[in-house]
Scaffold this motif. Sequence first.
Motif, short mmCIF file in Angstrom:
data_model
loop_
_atom_site.label_atom_id
_atom_site.label_comp_id
_atom_site.label_asym_id
_atom_site.label_seq_id
_atom_site.Cartn_x
_atom_site.Cartn_y
_atom_site.Cartn_z
N LEU A 276 0.84 -1.19 0.00
CA LEU A 276 0.00 0.00 0.00
C LEU A 276 0.88 1.24 0.00
CD1 LEU A 276 -2.60 1.68 0.38
CD2 LEU A 276 -2.47 1.16 2.84
N VAL A 277 0.77 2.05 -1.05
CA VAL A 277 1.50 3.31 -1.14
C VAL A 277 0.50 4.44 -0.92
CG1 VAL A 277 2.92 4.83 -2.55
CG2 VAL A 277 3.20 2.33 -2.72
N VAL A 278 0.75 5.25 0.10
CA VAL A 278 -0.14 6.36 0.43
C VAL A 278 0.56 7.66 0.07
CG1 VAL A 278 -1.52 7.46 2.23
CG2 VAL A 278 -1.06 5.00 2.34
N GLY A 279 0.03 8.37 -0.90
CA GLY A 279 0.67 9.59 -1.37
C GLY A 279 0.09 10.84 -0.74
N ALA A 280 0.94 11.85 -0.53
CA ALA A 280 0.52 13.14 -0.01
C ALA A 280 1.52 14.19 -0.45
CB ALA A 280 0.41 13.10 1.51
N ARG A 281 1.09 15.44 -0.46
CA ARG A 281 2.01 16.52 -0.80
C ARG A 281 2.99 16.77 0.35
NH1 ARG A 281 0.75 19.93 -4.98
NH2 ARG A 281 1.67 21.70 -3.87
N THR A 282 2.47 16.77 1.59
CA THR A 282 3.32 16.95 2.77
C THR A 282 2.94 15.91 3.81
OG1 THR A 282 1.86 18.45 4.00
CG2 THR A 282 3.30 19.44 2.33
N SER A 283 3.81 15.69 4.76
CA SER A 283 3.57 14.68 5.80
C SER A 283 2.39 15.05 6.69
CB SER A 283 4.82 14.49 6.65
OG SER A 283 5.20 15.70 7.27
N ARG A 284 2.01 16.33 6.74
CA ARG A 284 0.88 16.74 7.58
C ARG A 284 -0.44 16.17 7.09
NH1 ARG A 284 3.86 21.41 7.01
NH2 ARG A 284 2.45 22.18 5.38
N GLU A 285 -0.47 15.70 5.84
CA GLU A 285 -1.71 15.16 5.27
C GLU A 285 -1.90 13.68 5.59
OE1 GLU A 285 -1.93 16.08 1.10
OE2 GLU A 285 -0.98 18.04 1.42
N PHE A 286 -0.95 13.05 6.27
CA PHE A 286 -1.08 11.63 6.62
C PHE A 286 -1.95 11.50 7.86
CE2 PHE A 286 3.24 11.04 4.47
CZ PHE A 286 2.66 10.53 3.31
N VAL A 305 3.81 2.17 2.57
CA VAL A 305 4.84 3.15 2.23
C VAL A 305 4.20 4.52 2.08
CG1 VAL A 305 6.64 3.81 0.61
CG2 VAL A 305 6.15 1.38 1.00
N PRO A 306 4.43 5.43 3.04
CA PRO A 306 3.98 6.81 2.87
C PRO A 306 4.95 7.53 1.94
CG PRO A 306 4.36 6.24 5.20
CD PRO A 306 5.03 5.20 4.36
N ALA A 307 4.41 8.22 0.95
CA ALA A 307 5.26 8.92 -0.02
C ALA A 307 4.85 10.39 -0.09
CB ALA A 307 5.14 8.28 -1.40
N VAL A 308 5.82 11.27 0.07
CA VAL A 308 5.57 12.71 0.07
C VAL A 308 6.17 13.32 -1.20
CG1 VAL A 308 6.21 14.88 1.18
CG2 VAL A 308 5.38 12.96 2.55
N SER A 309 5.40 14.15 -1.87
CA SER A 309 5.85 14.68 -3.17
C SER A 309 6.35 16.12 -3.12
CB SER A 309 4.69 14.60 -4.18
OG SER A 309 3.58 15.36 -3.73
N HIS A 310 5.94 16.91 -2.11
CA HIS A 310 6.27 18.33 -2.14
C HIS A 310 6.86 18.81 -0.81
CE1 HIS A 310 3.67 18.09 -5.65
NE2 HIS A 310 4.06 19.31 -6.00
N ASP A 311 7.73 18.06 -0.24
CA ASP A 311 8.38 18.48 1.02
C ASP A 311 9.82 17.97 1.01
OD1 ASP A 311 9.23 19.10 3.54
OD2 ASP A 311 7.59 18.11 4.60
N ARG A 312 10.73 18.85 0.65
CA ARG A 312 12.12 18.41 0.50
C ARG A 312 12.80 18.12 1.84
NH1 ARG A 312 15.75 22.92 0.66
NH2 ARG A 312 14.69 24.92 0.98
N GLY A 319 8.54 11.49 -3.47
CA GLY A 319 8.18 11.26 -4.86
C GLY A 319 6.68 11.08 -5.02
N ASN A 320 6.21 11.08 -6.26
CA ASN A 320 4.80 10.82 -6.52
C ASN A 320 4.47 9.38 -6.19
OD1 ASN A 320 4.19 13.42 -7.50
ND2 ASN A 320 4.97 12.89 -9.54
N ALA A 321 3.27 9.18 -5.67
CA ALA A 321 2.87 7.84 -5.21
C ALA A 321 3.02 6.79 -6.30
CB ALA A 321 1.44 7.87 -4.68
N VAL A 322 2.64 7.14 -7.54
CA VAL A 322 2.69 6.14 -8.61
C VAL A 322 4.13 5.74 -8.93
CG1 VAL A 322 2.60 7.91 -10.43
CG2 VAL A 322 1.87 5.56 -10.92
N ASP A 323 5.05 6.70 -8.90
CA ASP A 323 6.45 6.37 -9.18
C ASP A 323 7.03 5.48 -8.09
OD1 ASP A 323 6.52 7.88 -11.55
OD2 ASP A 323 6.87 9.72 -10.42
N VAL A 324 6.65 5.76 -6.85
CA VAL A 324 7.10 4.91 -5.75
C VAL A 324 6.48 3.53 -5.87
CG1 VAL A 324 7.05 4.61 -3.24
CG2 VAL A 324 7.44 6.89 -4.22
N ALA A 325 5.20 3.48 -6.23
CA ALA A 325 4.51 2.19 -6.34
C ALA A 325 5.09 1.32 -7.44
CB ALA A 325 3.02 2.43 -6.58
N LEU A 326 5.46 1.93 -8.55
CA LEU A 326 6.00 1.14 -9.66
C LEU A 326 7.28 0.40 -9.28
CD1 LEU A 326 5.29 3.50 -12.69
CD2 LEU A 326 4.46 1.15 -12.38
#
Length: 373
Positions: A276-286, A305-312, A319-326
């Motif tokens: 299960l890959v859970v995507g969010a822009r920032t960790s605050r959205e989990f 796997v929590p994946a964050v796309s917009h928090d360096r 990364g984006n959830a789909v890229d992590v999932a692949l």
Amino acid sequence: MDAQALKDSWRLVARSGDQVPLFFYSALFLANPETRDLFQVSMASQRDRLVGALGHIVSNVDRVEELVPFLQQLGRDHRKFAVVTEHYPAVGRALLATLEHFLGERWTPALAHDWAQAYGLVAQVMADAAADAAKTSPPWWDAEIISHEQRALGIAVIRARPNYKYPYRPGQSASVSYALRPRVWRYYSFANAPRQDNTIDLHVRMVDGGVLSSALVMGARRGDVLRVGAPVGERLAISADITGDLLLIAGGTGLAPLKALVEQVMYEGPTRRVDLVVGARTSREFYDLEALSKMAAEHPWLTVVPAVSHDRFYRGTRGNAVDVALQAWRGQHVFVCGSEEMAQSTVGRLLDAGVPHEQIHFDEFTSDKGGES
């Protein structure tokens, strides 16, 4: 019936845009004022969907065998609006009047006859399904809220208990209404597999202009009662022909139905691995990460796997959830749920990466479904 004539005439009418539903409802309410109470106070979000769906369905009546399951579900579900058999002819007359108005000289007796026949067939399927459903289930269930938690900014997790047995499958959703917003119904996915205590979990995100989602997140309290319609949808259900491991990709509250699938695997016995890959822009959205981490710790077959796309500055997977999932795709069936944009982009990315179309199962939160979810 001339199916092509039906399709061509509907395309011509649809070119008039917003004027079509405005004329339709004017004709319906003037001739049958009692039908006004069937519709919510603010109809802005409902007008185009109903009239558009009517035109599309009736003009595709040559595919009625494919449409029957959808029409039956529609008939069963519309019982919550207190729709009765007598309402169907009124809607049909308003639809024909609308077509005649916008088609002008193109509205011939032959075309009128075909539209009337096609609508009659559609209405009969819906009415029969509603009548059959009335023998075994109510138009809606009353469900008392037994817990309400605001897990993140604008997101609430609600647990409710229907007043009697509520049968559904993991991956399904239902329309929900709340007393603070009477006659407003929105679809929400169940976030759990059926339990012995008959409780259901809903993950609700407050959205701009979402009158029901705002009321559920900010106004709902323990002890309040929701109305829950009959369960609908099979796109995210694990059918009998789906064997082997699963890869789940969630965006936002699209996590809800995928969490229900995880629970289904848990209850049925761990015969497959689940990533299960859970995507969010920032960790605050989990908003549900604690519960997911606990499930993963207790069940070795589950990887979350929590994946964050917009928090360096995020220290976990980025990364984006789909890229992590692949990176975890090993030929499994893939289930996707999230916003309309997320679902469409994710499915496109999966196809580009070589995932077979028949192994991709997705649902999207649009303005009428999960936009309020």
